[in-house]
Design an enzyme around this catalytic site. Sequence first.
Site, PDB file in Angstrom:
ATOM      1  N   ILE A  92       0.854  -1.199  -0.078  1.00 40.62           N
ATOM      2  CA  ILE A  92      -0.066  -0.127  -0.149  1.00 40.62           C
ATOM      3  C   ILE A  92       0.997   1.416  -0.136  1.00 40.62           C
ATOM      4  O   ILE A  92       1.844   1.289   0.796  1.00 40.62           O
ATOM      5  CB  ILE A  92      -1.074   0.064   1.350  1.00 40.62           C
ATOM      6  CG1 ILE A  92      -1.438  -1.284   1.798  1.00 40.62           C
ATOM      7  CG2 ILE A  92      -1.802   1.293   1.194  1.00 40.62           C
ATOM      8  CD1 ILE A  92      -2.347  -1.683   0.500  1.00 40.62           C
ATOM      9  N   ASN A 107      -4.288   1.222 -10.709  1.00 37.30           N
ATOM     10  CA  ASN A 107      -3.811  -0.039 -10.106  1.00 37.30           C
ATOM     11  C   ASN A 107      -4.818  -1.322 -10.933  1.00 37.30           C
ATOM     12  O   ASN A 107      -6.100  -0.786 -11.461  1.00 37.30           O
ATOM     13  CB  ASN A 107      -4.127  -0.029  -8.625  1.00 37.30           C
ATOM     14  CG  ASN A 107      -4.216  -1.343  -7.841  1.00 37.30           C
ATOM     15  OD1 ASN A 107      -3.075  -1.942  -8.329  1.00 37.30           O
ATOM     16  ND2 ASN A 107      -5.093  -1.842  -7.064  1.00 37.30           N
ATOM     17  N   HIS A 109      -6.888  -4.598  -9.931  1.00 38.64           N
ATOM     18  CA  HIS A 109      -7.172  -5.488  -8.648  1.00 38.64           C
ATOM     19  C   HIS A 109      -8.118  -6.594  -9.412  1.00 38.64           C
ATOM     20  O   HIS A 109      -9.007  -6.583 -10.005  1.00 38.64           O
ATOM     21  CB  HIS A 109      -7.965  -4.600  -7.966  1.00 38.64           C
ATOM     22  CG  HIS A 109      -8.434  -5.418  -6.513  1.00 38.64           C
ATOM     23  ND1 HIS A 109      -7.393  -5.774  -5.673  1.00 38.64           N
ATOM     24  CD2 HIS A 109      -9.595  -6.065  -6.285  1.00 38.64           C
ATOM     25  CE1 HIS A 109      -8.116  -6.498  -4.714  1.00 38.64           C
ATOM     26  NE2 HIS A 109      -9.535  -6.622  -5.120  1.00 38.64           N
ATOM     27  N   GLY A 143      -6.808   5.273  -0.052  1.00 37.92           N
ATOM     28  CA  GLY A 143      -7.379   4.155   0.539  1.00 37.92           C
ATOM     29  C   GLY A 143      -6.914   2.905   0.039  1.00 37.92           C
ATOM     30  O   GLY A 143      -6.129   2.657  -0.982  1.00 37.92           O
ATOM     31  N   ASP A 145      -7.880   0.157  -2.459  1.00 40.46           N
ATOM     32  CA  ASP A 145      -8.816  -0.424  -3.756  1.00 40.46           C
ATOM     33  C   ASP A 145      -9.976   0.451  -3.408  1.00 40.46           C
ATOM     34  O   ASP A 145     -10.993   0.143  -3.969  1.00 40.46           O
ATOM     35  CB  ASP A 145      -8.793  -1.923  -3.543  1.00 40.46           C
ATOM     36  CG  ASP A 145      -7.534  -2.547  -3.556  1.00 40.46           C
ATOM     37  OD1 ASP A 145      -6.820  -2.193  -4.409  1.00 40.46           O
ATOM     38  OD2 ASP A 145      -7.703  -3.833  -3.021  1.00 40.46           O
TER      39      ASP A 145
HETATM   40  C1  GRF Z   1      -2.740  -9.406 -10.458  1.00 39.53           C
HETATM   41  O1  GRF Z   1      -3.873 -10.288 -10.468  1.00 39.53           O
HETATM   42  C2  GRF Z   1      -3.228  -8.037 -10.040  1.00 39.53           C
HETATM   43  O2  GRF Z   1      -4.685  -7.948 -10.314  1.00 39.53           O
HETATM   44  C3  GRF Z   1      -2.900  -8.130  -8.485  1.00 39.53           C
HETATM   45  O3  GRF Z   1      -1.752  -8.887  -8.618  1.00 39.53           O
HETATM   46  C4  GRF Z   1      -1.656  -9.972  -9.687  1.00 39.53           C
HETATM   47  C5  GRF Z   1      -0.102  -9.525 -10.072  1.00 39.53           C
HETATM   48  O4  GRF Z   1       0.072 -10.374 -11.394  1.00 39.53           O
HETATM   49  N1  GRF Z   1      -2.927  -7.003  -8.229  1.00 39.53           N
HETATM   50  P1  GRF Z   1       1.347 -10.214 -12.270  1.00 39.53           P
HETATM   51  O5  GRF Z   1       2.590  -9.896 -11.372  1.00 39.53           O
HETATM   52  O6  GRF Z   1       1.051  -8.975 -13.252  1.00 39.53           O
HETATM   53  O7  GRF Z   1       1.413 -11.429 -12.844  1.00 39.53           O
END
Ligand code: GRF
Length: 216
Positions: A92, A107, A109, A143, A145
């Site tokens: 974070i 980002n 997620h 925050g 996400d």
């Molecule tokens: C992804 O699923 C992303 O959503 C999450 O972490 C994972 C990272 O995967 N935040 P990578 O390192 O890009 O393969």
Amino acid sequence: MLSIVVLISGTGSNLKAIQAAIDAGRCRARIAAVVSDRSKAKGLDLARERGIPTEVVRLKDHPDRDAWNRGLAEAVARHEPGLVVLAGFMRIVNRDFVERFPNRIINVHPSLLPAFPGADGPAQAVAARVQLSGCTVHLVDAGVDTGPILAQAAVRVHASDSAESLHARIQRIEHHLLFQVIDKVSRGALVLASEPTWQIGSQADEDVFIAPGWLT
Ligand code: GRF
């Protein structure tokens, strides 16, 4: 050309997908640097192979989290990004970091936010027995996400899914969604602000992010 700095902690499959889209002319951006909080992040190898500058800023090399955030911000700022992309960055960042790059940090997620924020989005989705999950690209605020949502894509959740199998399916759509958002920012078709706006004139079909044909 939009200059981006990509922050990673691990595998870097999203980083790889962004670079592949750039190579294919589908994402008008340039990766100025890859920054990681882990020296062994696999994604750093990909960056080095491509001659992309890398920086490692480890928490344990700093006296506290604020100092680490400052170090991280310095490392990112050195490469003068138009956009900072958290692509599997597992820490974070604090308010000072966010304010250093106002409306310039996104980002990805692995859930349909605001459902299942924080760690283990896919595991939370499986435990909740939802029938749809997916991924979200959002603007980063102070925050966890919680920033304004820019784009989402959905996948079906099967009764037989484990957190791992669902995450793998979600990642397949992450690898399309993230570069599309970067490209839209680059073209000015997506204007980042506290209320992100799609500009009139962007093609309607590009705005439909539901994965076609349900990726299974
Ligand atoms: C992804 O699923 C992303 O959503 C999450 O972490 C994972 C990272 O995967 N935040 P990578 O390192 O890009 O393969």
